[in-house]
Design a protein around this motif. Sequence first.
Motif, mmCIF file in Angstrom:
data_model
loop_
_atom_site.group_PDB
_atom_site.id
_atom_site.type_symbol
_atom_site.label_atom_id
_atom_site.label_comp_id
_atom_site.label_asym_id
_atom_site.label_seq_id
_atom_site.Cartn_x
_atom_site.Cartn_y
_atom_site.Cartn_z
ATOM 1 N N THR A 173 4.581 4.758 -6.686
ATOM 2 C CA THR A 173 3.641 5.418 -5.762
ATOM 3 C C THR A 173 3.554 4.719 -4.409
ATOM 4 O OG1 THR A 173 1.804 4.174 -6.755
ATOM 5 C CG2 THR A 173 2.238 6.385 -7.635
ATOM 6 N N SER A 174 4.570 3.947 -4.039
ATOM 7 C CA SER A 174 4.585 3.330 -2.713
ATOM 8 C C SER A 174 6.013 3.295 -2.187
ATOM 9 C CB SER A 174 4.014 1.911 -2.745
ATOM 10 O OG SER A 174 4.973 0.995 -3.258
ATOM 11 N N PRO A 175 6.204 3.447 -0.879
ATOM 12 C CA PRO A 175 7.551 3.392 -0.301
ATOM 13 C C PRO A 175 8.235 2.046 -0.534
ATOM 14 C CG PRO A 175 6.012 4.410 1.237
ATOM 15 C CD PRO A 175 5.182 3.829 0.121
ATOM 16 N N ALA A 176 7.464 0.952 -0.523
ATOM 17 C CA ALA A 176 8.065 -0.370 -0.732
ATOM 18 C C ALA A 176 8.665 -0.478 -2.127
ATOM 19 C CB ALA A 176 7.015 -1.462 -0.514
ATOM 20 N N ALA A 177 7.918 -0.040 -3.135
ATOM 21 C CA ALA A 177 8.432 -0.075 -4.502
ATOM 22 C C ALA A 177 9.621 0.871 -4.656
ATOM 23 C CB ALA A 177 7.326 0.286 -5.479
ATOM 24 N N GLU A 178 9.552 2.028 -4.013
ATOM 25 C CA GLU A 178 10.657 2.984 -4.070
ATOM 26 C C GLU A 178 11.936 2.367 -3.509
ATOM 27 O OE1 GLU A 178 11.856 7.411 -2.281
ATOM 28 O OE2 GLU A 178 9.915 6.499 -1.802
ATOM 29 N N ARG A 179 11.816 1.678 -2.396
ATOM 30 C CA ARG A 179 12.990 1.074 -1.760
ATOM 31 C C ARG A 179 13.607 -0.011 -2.652
ATOM 32 N NH1 ARG A 179 10.534 -1.153 1.912
ATOM 33 N NH2 ARG A 179 10.659 -3.320 1.210
ATOM 34 N N VAL A 180 12.762 -0.919 -3.161
ATOM 35 C CA VAL A 180 13.279 -2.037 -3.954
ATOM 36 C C VAL A 180 13.890 -1.543 -5.262
ATOM 37 C CG1 VAL A 180 12.639 -4.134 -5.202
ATOM 38 C CG2 VAL A 180 11.699 -3.704 -2.919
ATOM 39 N N PHE A 181 13.200 -0.621 -5.930
ATOM 40 C CA PHE A 181 13.625 -0.201 -7.267
ATOM 41 C C PHE A 181 14.751 0.830 -7.236
ATOM 42 C CE2 PHE A 181 12.886 2.308 -11.239
ATOM 43 C CZ PHE A 181 13.206 1.299 -12.139
ATOM 44 N N LEU A 182 14.627 1.842 -6.365
ATOM 45 C CA LEU A 182 15.594 2.934 -6.367
ATOM 46 C C LEU A 182 16.745 2.738 -5.388
ATOM 47 C CD1 LEU A 182 13.233 6.032 -6.716
ATOM 48 C CD2 LEU A 182 14.495 4.807 -8.507
ATOM 49 N N ASP A 183 16.476 2.145 -4.226
ATOM 50 C CA ASP A 183 17.538 1.974 -3.236
ATOM 51 C C ASP A 183 18.278 0.642 -3.413
ATOM 52 O OD1 ASP A 183 16.898 4.433 -2.116
ATOM 53 O OD2 ASP A 183 15.437 3.538 -0.733
ATOM 54 N N GLU A 184 17.517 -0.439 -3.558
ATOM 55 C CA GLU A 184 18.150 -1.746 -3.745
ATOM 56 C C GLU A 184 18.517 -1.993 -5.207
ATOM 57 O OE1 GLU A 184 15.704 -4.749 -1.933
ATOM 58 O OE2 GLU A 184 15.472 -3.586 -0.080
ATOM 59 N N LYS A 185 17.978 -1.156 -6.108
ATOM 60 C CA LYS A 185 18.355 -1.122 -7.520
ATOM 61 C C LYS A 185 18.056 -2.428 -8.264
ATOM 62 C CE LYS A 185 21.893 2.387 -6.745
ATOM 63 N NZ LYS A 185 20.971 3.469 -7.114
ATOM 64 N N TYR A 186 16.925 -3.032 -7.937
ATOM 65 C CA TYR A 186 16.471 -4.188 -8.708
ATOM 66 C C TYR A 186 15.942 -3.722 -10.063
ATOM 67 C CZ TYR A 186 16.789 -7.627 -4.931
ATOM 68 O OH TYR A 186 17.240 -8.484 -3.958
ATOM 69 N N PRO A 187 16.161 -4.497 -11.147
ATOM 70 C CA PRO A 187 15.530 -4.182 -12.431
ATOM 71 C C PRO A 187 14.009 -4.296 -12.322
ATOM 72 C CG PRO A 187 17.358 -5.729 -12.717
ATOM 73 C CD PRO A 187 17.079 -5.639 -11.253
ATOM 74 N N ILE A 188 13.324 -3.876 -13.375
ATOM 75 C CA ILE A 188 11.863 -3.808 -13.338
ATOM 76 C C ILE A 188 11.231 -5.167 -13.046
ATOM 77 C CG2 ILE A 188 9.807 -3.467 -14.788
ATOM 78 C CD1 ILE A 188 11.268 -1.080 -16.047
ATOM 79 N N GLY A 189 11.590 -6.177 -13.827
ATOM 80 C CA GLY A 189 10.975 -7.490 -13.643
ATOM 81 C C GLY A 189 11.218 -8.052 -12.259
ATOM 82 N N GLN A 190 12.457 -7.931 -11.780
ATOM 83 C CA GLN A 190 12.778 -8.434 -10.455
ATOM 84 C C GLN A 190 12.094 -7.625 -9.360
ATOM 85 O OE1 GLN A 190 14.745 -8.277 -13.025
ATOM 86 N NE2 GLN A 190 16.518 -9.634 -12.901
ATOM 87 N N THR A 191 11.880 -6.332 -9.609
ATOM 88 C CA THR A 191 11.144 -5.518 -8.638
ATOM 89 C C THR A 191 9.731 -6.032 -8.466
ATOM 90 O OG1 THR A 191 12.444 -3.518 -9.068
ATOM 91 C CG2 THR A 191 10.253 -3.204 -8.138
ATOM 92 N N VAL A 192 9.067 -6.324 -9.588
ATOM 93 C CA VAL A 192 7.707 -6.869 -9.527
ATOM 94 C C VAL A 192 7.694 -8.176 -8.746
ATOM 95 C CG1 VAL A 192 5.832 -7.831 -10.909
ATOM 96 C CG2 VAL A 192 6.960 -5.720 -11.634
ATOM 97 N N ARG A 193 8.664 -9.046 -9.013
ATOM 98 C CA ARG A 193 8.723 -10.328 -8.305
ATOM 99 C C ARG A 193 9.059 -10.126 -6.827
ATOM 100 N NH1 ARG A 193 12.736 -13.572 -12.143
ATOM 101 N NH2 ARG A 193 12.568 -15.142 -10.494
#
Length: 215
Positions: free
Chosen positions: A99-119
């Motif tokens: 629900t945020s552009p920052a999370a969308e970018r890290v998770f979907l565009d940069e393709k970080y796994p879940i744990g690394q996305t949180v970090r």
Amino acid sequence: MTNLLAADSYSASSTSVQLTRLPTDTTGLERIILTAQGELQRLLSIFFARPIHVERIYANTSPRLQPASPEHPITQSRQVHLVCADKTVCIATSTVTITSPAAERVFLDEKYPIGQTVRKLGQGHRFTLLGVETPTVGQKRELRRVYVLETEGFYCEILEVFPDREMFARGEAWLMETMAEVERDGTGSCASMTDTLGLGKPDWLTANKGSEVVN
């Protein structure tokens, strides 16, 4: 109802984490794994002294018609295998809500796994342990947990199946067994568990609700 995981308590000279309602046969190392909060891959790498690779099995993402927001969330159902020395050490099946552009970018565009996305997002997170089970399937003793990991703009409900608890007892010796011995039960037990996921809550979870730990 007794909580599965009580909030950390600490003072200037001590820290305590009270765990209740866990299966009585869980070991100290398993309790550490069960309470991992986004750093599971790192902990497994430390334990095995080897890299842990993430192999994506599937990732089904809702249409990205506009930037993620609370009004226009993006969701993804996904499954990954954590692999060490060609052995699957964990199967993680998740439902993710962004629900945020920052999370969308890290998770979907940069393709970080879940744990690394949180970090990577660098914000405080909330961890809720919902259920733990230690079934014996065939000749293997499994360890399973369901939990919620969330930070601002990023909510994940996750089922993890560790297919053989011997990995935690034997470490390197377990890792070096032949592939045929390790996989003689196939993937059926893990698949049957993930089939019940739905929104991440298998049948055995219904009586087990956890408390929340905020970091």
